[in-house]
Motif scaffolding. Structure first.
Motif, PDB file in Angstrom:
ATOM      1  N   ALA A  38       1.528  -1.073   0.002  1.00 11.19           N
ATOM      2  CA  ALA A  38       0.067   0.415   0.108  1.00 11.19           C
ATOM      3  C   ALA A  38       0.699   0.751   0.086  1.00 11.19           C
ATOM      4  CB  ALA A  38      -0.779   0.264   1.221  1.00 11.19           C
ATOM      5  N   ASP A  39       1.824   1.038   0.916  1.00 11.86           N
ATOM      6  CA  ASP A  39       3.264   2.300   0.967  1.00 11.86           C
ATOM      7  C   ASP A  39       3.686   2.642  -0.630  1.00 11.86           C
ATOM      8  OD1 ASP A  39       1.840   2.639   3.551  1.00 11.86           O
ATOM      9  OD2 ASP A  39       3.819   1.764   4.159  1.00 11.86           O
ATOM     10  N   LEU A  40       3.629   1.245  -1.105  1.00 11.32           N
ATOM     11  CA  LEU A  40       4.480   1.625  -2.068  1.00 11.32           C
ATOM     12  C   LEU A  40       3.764   1.896  -3.105  1.00 11.32           C
ATOM     13  CD1 LEU A  40       6.913   0.923  -4.139  1.00 11.32           C
ATOM     14  CD2 LEU A  40       6.634  -1.871  -4.291  1.00 11.32           C
ATOM     15  N   ARG A  41       2.417   1.713  -3.927  1.00  7.77           N
ATOM     16  CA  ARG A  41       1.228   2.267  -4.828  1.00  7.77           C
ATOM     17  C   ARG A  41       1.703   3.578  -3.989  1.00  7.77           C
ATOM     18  NH1 ARG A  41      -3.182   0.248  -7.336  1.00  7.77           N
ATOM     19  NH2 ARG A  41      -2.944  -1.603  -7.176  1.00  7.77           N
ATOM     20  N   ARG A  42       1.422   3.692  -3.079  1.00 10.00           N
ATOM     21  CA  ARG A  42       0.966   5.314  -3.108  1.00 10.00           C
ATOM     22  C   ARG A  42       2.834   6.229  -3.773  1.00 10.00           C
ATOM     23  NH1 ARG A  42       0.066   6.231   3.524  1.00 10.00           N
ATOM     24  NH2 ARG A  42      -0.689   8.247   2.817  1.00 10.00           N
ATOM     25  N   LEU A  43       3.405   5.712  -3.251  1.00  9.37           N
ATOM     26  CA  LEU A  43       4.873   6.648  -3.804  1.00  9.37           C
ATOM     27  C   LEU A  43       5.295   5.793  -5.130  1.00  9.37           C
ATOM     28  CD1 LEU A  43       7.103   4.818  -1.225  1.00  9.37           C
ATOM     29  CD2 LEU A  43       6.977   7.481  -1.892  1.00  9.37           C
ATOM     30  N   VAL A  44       4.632   5.357  -6.237  1.00  5.47           N
ATOM     31  CA  VAL A  44       3.966   4.886  -7.346  1.00  5.47           C
ATOM     32  C   VAL A  44       3.684   5.399  -8.277  1.00  5.47           C
ATOM     33  CG1 VAL A  44       3.871   3.867  -9.247  1.00  5.47           C
ATOM     34  CG2 VAL A  44       5.481   2.623  -7.558  1.00  5.47           C
ATOM     35  N   GLU A  45       2.197   5.773  -7.976  1.00  8.28           N
ATOM     36  CA  GLU A  45       1.538   6.256  -8.100  1.00  8.28           C
ATOM     37  C   GLU A  45       1.523   8.196  -7.753  1.00  8.28           C
ATOM     38  OE1 GLU A  45      -2.341   4.773  -6.787  1.00  8.28           O
ATOM     39  OE2 GLU A  45      -2.027   3.225  -8.074  1.00  8.28           O
ATOM     40  N   GLN A  46       2.236   8.622  -6.918  1.00 14.54           N
ATOM     41  CA  GLN A  46       2.423   9.928  -6.942  1.00 14.54           C
ATOM     42  C   GLN A  46       3.730  10.116  -7.285  1.00 14.54           C
ATOM     43  OE1 GLN A  46       1.086  12.531  -5.143  1.00 14.54           O
ATOM     44  NE2 GLN A  46       2.936  13.583  -6.715  1.00 14.54           N
ATOM     45  N   PRO A 129      -0.023   1.881 -14.730  1.00  9.05           N
ATOM     46  CA  PRO A 129      -0.204   1.986 -13.555  1.00  9.05           C
ATOM     47  C   PRO A 129       0.427   1.520 -12.553  1.00  9.05           C
ATOM     48  CG  PRO A 129      -1.843   1.584 -14.329  1.00  9.05           C
ATOM     49  CD  PRO A 129      -1.135   1.411 -15.174  1.00  9.05           C
ATOM     50  N   PHE A 130       0.780   1.132 -11.308  1.00  9.52           N
ATOM     51  CA  PHE A 130       1.529   0.276 -10.763  1.00  9.52           C
ATOM     52  C   PHE A 130       0.414  -0.954 -10.377  1.00  9.52           C
ATOM     53  CE2 PHE A 130       1.612  -1.059  -6.211  1.00  9.52           C
ATOM     54  CZ  PHE A 130       2.574  -1.804  -6.197  1.00  9.52           C
ATOM     55  N   THR A 131       0.905  -2.199 -11.115  1.00  6.86           N
ATOM     56  CA  THR A 131       0.178  -2.752 -11.268  1.00  6.86           C
ATOM     57  C   THR A 131       1.220  -3.894  -9.903  1.00  6.86           C
ATOM     58  OG1 THR A 131      -0.434  -2.603 -13.833  1.00  6.86           O
ATOM     59  CG2 THR A 131      -0.622  -5.555 -12.884  1.00  6.86           C
ATOM     60  N   VAL A 132       0.148  -4.741  -9.596  1.00  7.48           N
ATOM     61  CA  VAL A 132       0.764  -6.000  -8.913  1.00  7.48           C
ATOM     62  C   VAL A 132       0.048  -7.490  -9.077  1.00  7.48           C
ATOM     63  CG1 VAL A 132       0.492  -7.455  -7.103  1.00  7.48           C
ATOM     64  CG2 VAL A 132       0.419  -4.513  -6.458  1.00  7.48           C
ATOM     65  N   GLY A 133       1.244  -8.411 -10.511  1.00 10.45           N
ATOM     66  CA  GLY A 133       0.985  -9.483 -10.430  1.00 10.45           C
ATOM     67  C   GLY A 133       1.281 -10.588  -9.553  1.00 10.45           C
ATOM     68  N   GLU A 134       1.260 -11.752 -10.246  1.00  9.56           N
ATOM     69  CA  GLU A 134       1.366 -13.110  -9.830  1.00  9.56           C
ATOM     70  C   GLU A 134       2.743 -12.917  -8.648  1.00  9.56           C
ATOM     71  OE1 GLU A 134       1.967 -17.742 -10.057  1.00  9.56           O
ATOM     72  OE2 GLU A 134       0.857 -16.930 -12.048  1.00  9.56           O
ATOM     73  N   LYS A 135       3.362 -11.875  -9.593  1.00 10.94           N
ATOM     74  CA  LYS A 135       5.006 -12.151  -9.463  1.00 10.94           C
ATOM     75  C   LYS A 135       5.640 -11.417  -9.112  1.00 10.94           C
ATOM     76  CE  LYS A 135       6.000 -17.053 -11.094  1.00 10.94           C
ATOM     77  NZ  LYS A 135       6.970 -18.069 -11.854  1.00 10.94           N
ATOM     78  N   THR A 136       5.516  -9.881 -10.110  1.00 16.70           N
ATOM     79  CA  THR A 136       6.338  -9.017 -10.241  1.00 16.70           C
ATOM     80  C   THR A 136       5.069  -7.942  -9.160  1.00 16.70           C
ATOM     81  OG1 THR A 136       5.644  -8.559 -11.999  1.00 16.70           O
ATOM     82  CG2 THR A 136       7.890  -9.586 -11.363  1.00 16.70           C
ATOM     83  N   ALA A 137       5.559  -6.659  -9.181  1.00 16.04           N
ATOM     84  CA  ALA A 137       4.600  -5.566  -9.592  1.00 16.04           C
ATOM     85  C   ALA A 137       5.724  -4.033  -9.947  1.00 16.04           C
ATOM     86  CB  ALA A 137       4.961  -4.781  -7.464  1.00 16.04           C
ATOM     87  N   SER A 138       5.037  -3.740 -11.140  1.00 14.69           N
ATOM     88  CA  SER A 138       5.243  -3.151 -11.455  1.00 14.69           C
ATOM     89  C   SER A 138       4.991  -1.664 -11.564  1.00 14.69           C
ATOM     90  CB  SER A 138       5.095  -3.896 -13.023  1.00 14.69           C
ATOM     91  OG  SER A 138       4.326  -3.768 -13.580  1.00 14.69           O
ATOM     92  N   GLY A 139       5.493  -0.777 -12.189  1.00 20.44           N
ATOM     93  CA  GLY A 139       4.966   0.564 -12.603  1.00 20.44           C
ATOM     94  C   GLY A 139       6.203   1.744 -12.241  1.00 20.44           C
ATOM     95  N   ASP A 144      13.500   1.586  -8.911  1.00 16.95           N
ATOM     96  CA  ASP A 144      14.386   2.715  -9.232  1.00 16.95           C
ATOM     97  C   ASP A 144      14.351   3.943  -8.814  1.00 16.95           C
ATOM     98  OD1 ASP A 144      17.031   4.241  -8.748  1.00 16.95           O
ATOM     99  OD2 ASP A 144      17.032   4.405 -11.611  1.00 16.95           O
ATOM    100  N   MET A 145      13.206   4.158  -7.459  1.00 17.16           N
ATOM    101  CA  MET A 145      13.902   3.320  -6.942  1.00 17.16           C
ATOM    102  C   MET A 145      13.055   3.277  -5.691  1.00 17.16           C
ATOM    103  SD  MET A 145      16.663   5.113  -4.609  1.00 17.16           S
ATOM    104  CE  MET A 145      16.544   4.278  -2.805  1.00 17.16           C
ATOM    105  N   LYS A 146      12.160   4.036  -5.808  1.00 20.52           N
ATOM    106  CA  LYS A 146      10.174   3.959  -4.596  1.00 20.52           C
ATOM    107  C   LYS A 146      10.568   2.843  -3.949  1.00 20.52           C
ATOM    108  CE  LYS A 146       8.759   7.829  -7.772  1.00 20.52           C
ATOM    109  NZ  LYS A 146       7.746   8.484  -7.490  1.00 20.52           N
ATOM    110  N   ALA A 147      10.506   1.113  -4.328  1.00 22.25           N
ATOM    111  CA  ALA A 147      10.664   0.640  -3.641  1.00 22.25           C
ATOM    112  C   ALA A 147      11.983   0.203  -2.398  1.00 22.25           C
ATOM    113  CB  ALA A 147      10.751  -1.414  -4.758  1.00 22.25           C
ATOM    114  N   GLY A 148      12.728   0.414  -3.028  1.00 17.33           N
ATOM    115  CA  GLY A 148      13.542   0.787  -1.779  1.00 17.33           C
ATOM    116  C   GLY A 148      13.519   1.437  -0.659  1.00 17.33           C
ATOM    117  N   LEU A 149      12.845   2.645  -0.903  1.00 17.63           N
ATOM    118  CA  LEU A 149      12.397   3.506   0.361  1.00 17.63           C
ATOM    119  C   LEU A 149      11.295   3.063   1.324  1.00 17.63           C
ATOM    120  CD1 LEU A 149      11.760   7.119  -2.051  1.00 17.63           C
ATOM    121  CD2 LEU A 149      14.067   6.635  -1.222  1.00 17.63           C
ATOM    122  N   ALA A 150      10.618   2.490   0.798  1.00 18.59           N
ATOM    123  CA  ALA A 150      10.052   1.928   1.165  1.00 18.59           C
ATOM    124  C   ALA A 150      10.160   0.729   2.113  1.00 18.59           C
ATOM    125  CB  ALA A 150       8.306   1.276   0.602  1.00 18.59           C
ATOM    126  N   GLN A 151      11.141   0.502   1.924  1.00 17.94           N
ATOM    127  CA  GLN A 151      11.715  -1.151   2.028  1.00 17.94           C
ATOM    128  C   GLN A 151      12.961  -0.639   4.157  1.00 17.94           C
ATOM    129  OE1 GLN A 151      12.063  -4.066  -1.485  1.00 17.94           O
ATOM    130  NE2 GLN A 151      14.670  -3.151  -0.240  1.00 17.94           N
TER     131      GLN A 151
END
Length: 415
Positions: A38-46, A129-139, A144-151
């Motif tokens: 949810a945090d990652l989605r907010r970061l990517v959509e912004q 848009p931010f998309t969550v699939g079976e194995k990956t999330a994309s957007g 590079d590198m919003k997933a890292g910020l949330a982590q």
């Protein structure tokens, strides 16, 4: 008398790492859950392109909201505002013996660095848009590198949730890394001056982290000749375009891949018409080097660039954007800690040396221990197939959390 080897940093006990890993893996990572994704989605959509000040400001606002929501109000916050580029957020959480921030540990400060700007122009998220699939999330910007910020935020959250000690954590999030960190570099250097270590949340790529990066040079070459009619007065002209061709050959010949030096002429422009001997032309050059010696050699090549026609002048602009990131004794000690943590979480790390530069280069050049690539596993930085691997998210969070735990001097539960 030979100098003794530095004392290794303590790796947390297996049982403690198991607790951290279990907590990270037990969190909900389903699409729509109120958690990391949810945090990652907010970061990517912004969206946050490096050249869009209003969007960068909105992203900085969001990051401050996420920090407060997941970790509480920082013990110290400074937002370094810039009129043009993205603001730099500096948020500090005081070290704690019990994971709550109430009891201070004498374990120093760890600076955690990440950038929130992306290469993607405004509007990209509308058709991707931010998309969550079976194995990956994309957007756009997810790897590079919003997933890292949330982590980074969730790593400290894990230690606090488990009541485990942590050092003082100083988050430094900047909004101009993709354009060279011109505004933020002095702030990053200052924020790491008193730090025991610096962790940079750039993508990791594989189950590995980056202990070395190449230095990056960004140069422009301007060639000035003499315009003339290509048919009526060819002898009176001195072609700048032909001069650029001479320069390009010299630059290409300067590459030495065996020693880690690449030279790329990425763009050429010049001339006014087919039948006009060009009076001006230019090219943009990207150089990557693995050592300071190679950077000095390239400097000599650039200083000696000439065209075969002596009437053509060659001028070089630009410079070294990032020095090489070379692992010193402190960096090796830090990697050993992270590798020990990784073995307890999942397995030994791959130690990576890559061609791309990051803000870690600045820290390493000052002789300070730093690790880069603590962020997401995935692929496709700056490309439309940019994505992260969902299965690696909890282990990446645990790796960062365990490294912070080790930097707090914690090996067991008696803290």
């Amino acid at each position: 008398m030979s100098e003794s080897a530095p004392t290794p940093l303590p790796v947390p006990e297996p049982a403690v790492l198991a607790r951290v890993t279990a907590w990270c893996r037990e969190q909900r990572y389903e699409n729509g859950s109120d958690g990391y994704l949810a945090d990652l989605r907010r970061l990517v959509e912004q969206e946050s392109p490096s050249d869009d000040k209003p969007l960068l400001d909105a992203t900085a606002d969001l990051i401050q909201e996420l920090l407060a929501e997941r970790l509480g109000e920082p013990s110290r916050t400074v937002r370094h505002r810039h009129s043009e580029g993205g603001d730099v957020i500096e948020a500090e959480y005081r070290g704690s013996a019990d994971g709550t921030g109430g009891s201070t540990l004498p374990c120093g400060t760890v600076t955690v660095v990440g950038h929130y700007d992306t290469v993607w122009p405004a509007g990209t998220a509308a058709d991707w848009p931010f998309t969550v699939g079976e194995k990956t999330a994309s957007g756009p910007g997810v790897f590079d590198m919003k997933a890292g910020l949330a982590q980074g935020i969730w790593a400290l959250r894990a230690l606090r949730a488990l009541g485990l000690p942590h050092p003082t954590v100083r988050f430094v999030f900047n909004g101009d890394e993709e354009t060279g960190s011109v505004l933020s570099r002095p702030l990053i250097e200052r924020a790491t001056e008193d730090a025991a270590a610096t962790l940079v949340l750039e993508p990791g790529g594989t189950w590995g982290i980056k202990s070395g990066r190449k230095g990056v040079g960004i140069f422009s070459v301007t060639v000035t000749g003499l315009e003339a009619h290509a048919g009526l007065d060819p002898a009176k002209g001195a072609s700048a375009v032909h001069g650029v061709a001479d320069v390009v050959r010299s630059l290409v010949d300067a590459a030495d891949l065996e020693h880690g030096t690449s030279v790329n002429v990425g763009r050429i422009s010049g001339g006014t018409a087919r039948n006009v001997i060009a009076g001006e032309a230019s090219c943009l050059v990207d150089v990557r080097v693995s050592s300071h010696e190679e950077a000095e050699r390239i400097d000599r090549v650039l200083a000696g660039l000439t065209a075969r026609d002596p009437r053509v002048a060659v001028t070089v602009g630009g410079g070294w954007n990032r020095p090489p990131m070379l692992p010193g004794a402190g960096g090796r000690r830090l990697f050993a800690l992270a590798n020990g943590v990784a073995a307890g979480v999942r397995g030994p790390l791959e130690e990576l040396f890559v061609g791309g530069g990051s803000d870690a280069n600045f820290v390493a050049a000052l002789g300070r221990p730093v690790l880069c690539g603590m962020g997401a596993t995935g692929d496709g930085a700056h490309a439309r197939h940019e994505h992260i691997l969902l299965a690696d998210i909890p282990d990446r969070i645990a790796l960062t959390a365990g490294t912070l735990l080790g930097l707090a001097g914690a090996t067991g539960t008696d803290h």
